[in-house]
Write a protein that holds these residues in place. Structure first.
Motif, short mmCIF file in Angstrom:
data_model
loop_
_atom_site.label_atom_id
_atom_site.label_comp_id
_atom_site.label_asym_id
_atom_site.label_seq_id
_atom_site.Cartn_x
_atom_site.Cartn_y
_atom_site.Cartn_z
N GLN A 161 3.68 6.83 4.34
CA GLN A 161 4.59 7.98 4.37
C GLN A 161 5.98 7.54 4.80
O GLN A 161 6.14 6.53 5.50
N GLY A 166 0.82 -1.20 0.00
CA GLY A 166 0.00 0.00 0.00
C GLY A 166 0.85 1.25 0.00
O GLY A 166 2.05 1.20 -0.27
N LEU A 167 0.20 2.35 0.32
CA LEU A 167 0.85 3.66 0.36
C LEU A 167 1.15 4.01 1.81
O LEU A 167 0.25 3.94 2.67
N THR A 219 4.42 1.70 -1.87
CA THR A 219 4.75 3.06 -2.28
C THR A 219 4.99 3.89 -1.03
O THR A 219 4.12 3.97 -0.16
N SER A 268 5.78 7.57 0.27
CA SER A 268 5.75 8.98 -0.13
C SER A 268 6.65 9.82 0.77
O SER A 268 6.80 9.54 1.96
N THR A 324 10.28 2.36 -2.50
CA THR A 324 9.09 2.14 -3.32
C THR A 324 9.41 1.10 -4.38
O THR A 324 10.36 1.23 -5.14
N GLN A 373 2.55 -4.08 -4.37
CA GLN A 373 3.14 -2.75 -4.52
C GLN A 373 3.26 -2.06 -3.16
O GLN A 373 2.29 -1.98 -2.40
#
Length: 123
Positions: free
Chosen positions: A13, A10-11, A120, A122, A91, A118
Motif C-alpha cells: 500500500q 510484491g504488492l 506494485t 496501491s 509502481t 515487480q
C-alpha cells in the motif's frame, strides 16, 4: 559469467515499505558499481540509486532521497534496496545492474542486468 537475481518485489500500500535483494554471482564485485533502476509501463528505464561495492558509497535519484537506501552484504554477495514511504507512481519493475568501475546513473553504462522484480504500490 555474472548473474544478478532480484527478489523481494510484491504488492504494498502507499506509504508502505519493501526491501529488494539482488544476489550477485560469477565474480568478485569489489571493483563494481551496483545500481538499481526501475521501469514503469510505457516509460523509459530510470535510475534509482547506486552503491560502490568496495567503499559502500551511495548516490540516489532526487526522487528517492531520504526514502530509499542501498546497502550490500559481502558475505552474501547481495545488494539491497530498502524502500520506505512508497508511492503509487513508483509502481514499476525494479532491476539490479552492475558495471566494473565508477558509479554512474546511465542505463547504457551497465553491462549486467537482472531479470527484474515487480513492485506494485496501491493507492
Amino acid at each position: 559469467q555474472v548473474q544478478l537475481v532480484e527478489s523481494g518485489g510484491g504488492l504494498v500500500q502507499a506509504g508502505g515499505s519493501l526491501r529488494l535483494s539482488c544476489a550477485a554471482s560469477g565474480r568478485t564485485f569489489s571493483s563494481y558499481a551496483m545500481a538499481w533502476f526501475r521501469q514503469a509501463p510505457g516509460k523509459e528505464r530510470e535510475f534509482v540509486g547506486v552503491i560502490n561495492w568496495r567503499t559502500s558509497s551511495t548516490y540516489y535519484a532526487d526522487s528517492v532521497k531520504g526514502r530509499f537506501t542501498i546497502s550490500r552484504d559481502d558475505a552474501k554477495s547481495t545488494v539491497y534496496l530498502q524502500m520506505h514511504n512508497l508511492k503509487p507512481q513508483e509502481t514499476a519493475v525494479y532491476y539490479c545492474a552492475a558495471r566494473e568501475g565508477i558509479m554512474t546513473t546511465r542505463v547504457k553504462d551497465y553491462d549486467y542486468w537482472g531479470q527484474g522484480t515487480q513492485v506494485t504500490v496501491s493507492s
